[in-house]
Design an enzyme around this catalytic site. Structure first.
Site: not given
Ligand code: GLA
Length: 380
Positions: A35, A170
């Site tokens: 990410d 997240d």
């Protein structure tokens, strides 16, 4: 759990809450440490949440009661950035601070925070706190933001208030999740592709009960190594590098940065392949990609640990298991497996004692279904 939060609020503040928000934890199926390299991830939200019950404050104060810490703290809105305040408040304070920067009309609030996302298990309880807080702040000021905008304030809170230089996976999945499917997220473009798990397959999460260690320092070291590798490869981020390029630049990168870059480039491809394999109901291939992801995280990225290796190895050897890997940042926390639904009970009954015999730790195993993202449950 929801009723428990509401009752706790009434007991503490002597009045029923007028706002209730909720945000889920997550498990990442594949795409680890990609990410913050602007690559691809494939998480799903889990049916474990953080709830916030609240009423607006007459004064410019953020009053937070945490059920987990059994502590109440009142913070002046001008002092949100005071880093001597207890660490558990940093996610809420950080979000209130950054939403307040964009929307200065955001006032004070009294809240009770509680939930059932296991803490320290790598299931993103902190992102769930952040997204439940954003939902509350936006409800109070009557604004609608996109999932990407919500995630961004959570990430800033994490970086500047909790001091973890995390990526955006997240918070994004906690805000954007859709019930019944995982999401393939492009962390650069913030675009989301729903990925459906075929009927008859279950997601089993195995908490090793080895709590994260070194995670903050080692996590930030990995980030730096990735940035350095991207500079040597002359790309904006490792997302843009090809395997050929990485191989051809082995000597300039040196062994460690080479392996870090090798993981990121191969992991991005595994995410894309996993999404296709799953949609095509090719679970053997999806499972194999999960296994390869684990080996790459263990050998190239070096973020696994003995307990995660043992757990995923035991899982992989069970009948009905397609594949297993560590999930989340690493150095402890949980592993995840894709298991034939009819074999889940037997799988759990075999994995837990085998892991305990090998490590002396008692694990917790869960079967999770893909849940929906953060939301306001009630408001005036
Ligand atoms: C943690 C971070 C995420 C991501 C994962 C590893 O969960 O919060 O941003 O980097 O580690 O994939």
């Amino acid at each position: 759990m929801q009723a428990k939060i509401i009752t706790a609020f009434e007991q503490r503040f002597g009045t029923p809450p007028t706002y209730l928000t909720r945000a889920p934890g997550r498990v990442n199926l594949i795409g680890e440490h990609t990410d913050y390299n602007q690559g691809f991830v494939l998480p799903m939200a889990i049916d474990r949440h953080v709830w916030i019950a609240a009423v607006p404050h007459a004064d410019p104060l953020l009053t937070i009661h945490s059920l987990d810490f059994n502590e109440t703290i009142s913070i002046d809105l001008d002092s949100l950035a005071d880093n001597t305040l207890p660490h558990w408040t940093s996610y809420t304070r950080g979000v209130w601070y950054y939403v307040g920067q964009k929307a200065p009309q955001l006032g004070g609030v009294k809240m009770v925070i509680g939930g059932n996302v296991p803490m320290g298990a790598g299931l993103s309880s902190s992102a769930a706190i952040e997204m439940a807080t954003v939902e509350l702040a936006l409800a109070l000021i009557n604004e609608k933001w996109t999932a990407a905008e919500k995630a961004q304030v959570g990430v800033k809170a994490e970086h500047d208030f909790a001091h973890v230089k995390c990526g955006n996976m997240d918070q994004t999945i906690s805000a954007a999740a859709l019930e019944g499917c995982a999401l393939r997220i492009d962390c650069r473009a913030y675009d989301f592709l729903p990925v459906h798990l075929p009927d008859g397959v279950s997601v089993v999460v195995m908490d090793t009960h080895k709590r994260h260690q070194l995670v903050e320092t080692e996590y930030n070291v990995r980030r730096t190594q990735c940035t350095e590798a991207a500079e040597i490869l002359q790309v904006e981020s490792l997302r843009d590098a090809t395997l050929e390029q990485v191989k051809a630049t082995h000597d300039e990168l040196g062994d460690v940065r080479y392996r870090r870059a090798h993981h990121i480039v191969t992991e991005n491809k595994r995410v894309l392949d996993f999404a296709e394999a799953t949609e095509a109901k090719n679970l053997d291939l999806a499972g194999q990609l999960m296994n390869e992801s684990h080996f790459s995280l263990r050998d190239d990225f070096e973020v696994s640990c003995t307990e995660l290796d043992i757990m995923s190895d035991i899982a992989r050897h069970q009948a009905g298991c397609y594949g297993a890997r560590m999930t989340g940042g690493g150095f402890g926390g949980s592993a995840v497996a894709l298991v034939q639904s009819t074999a889940v009970a037997e799988f759990m009954a075999a994995v837990a004692p085998a892991y305990e015999a090998a490590t002396g730790l008692t694990p917790t195993l869960y079967e999770f279904k893909p849940a929906s993202g953060s939301t306001v449950i009630f408001r005036p």
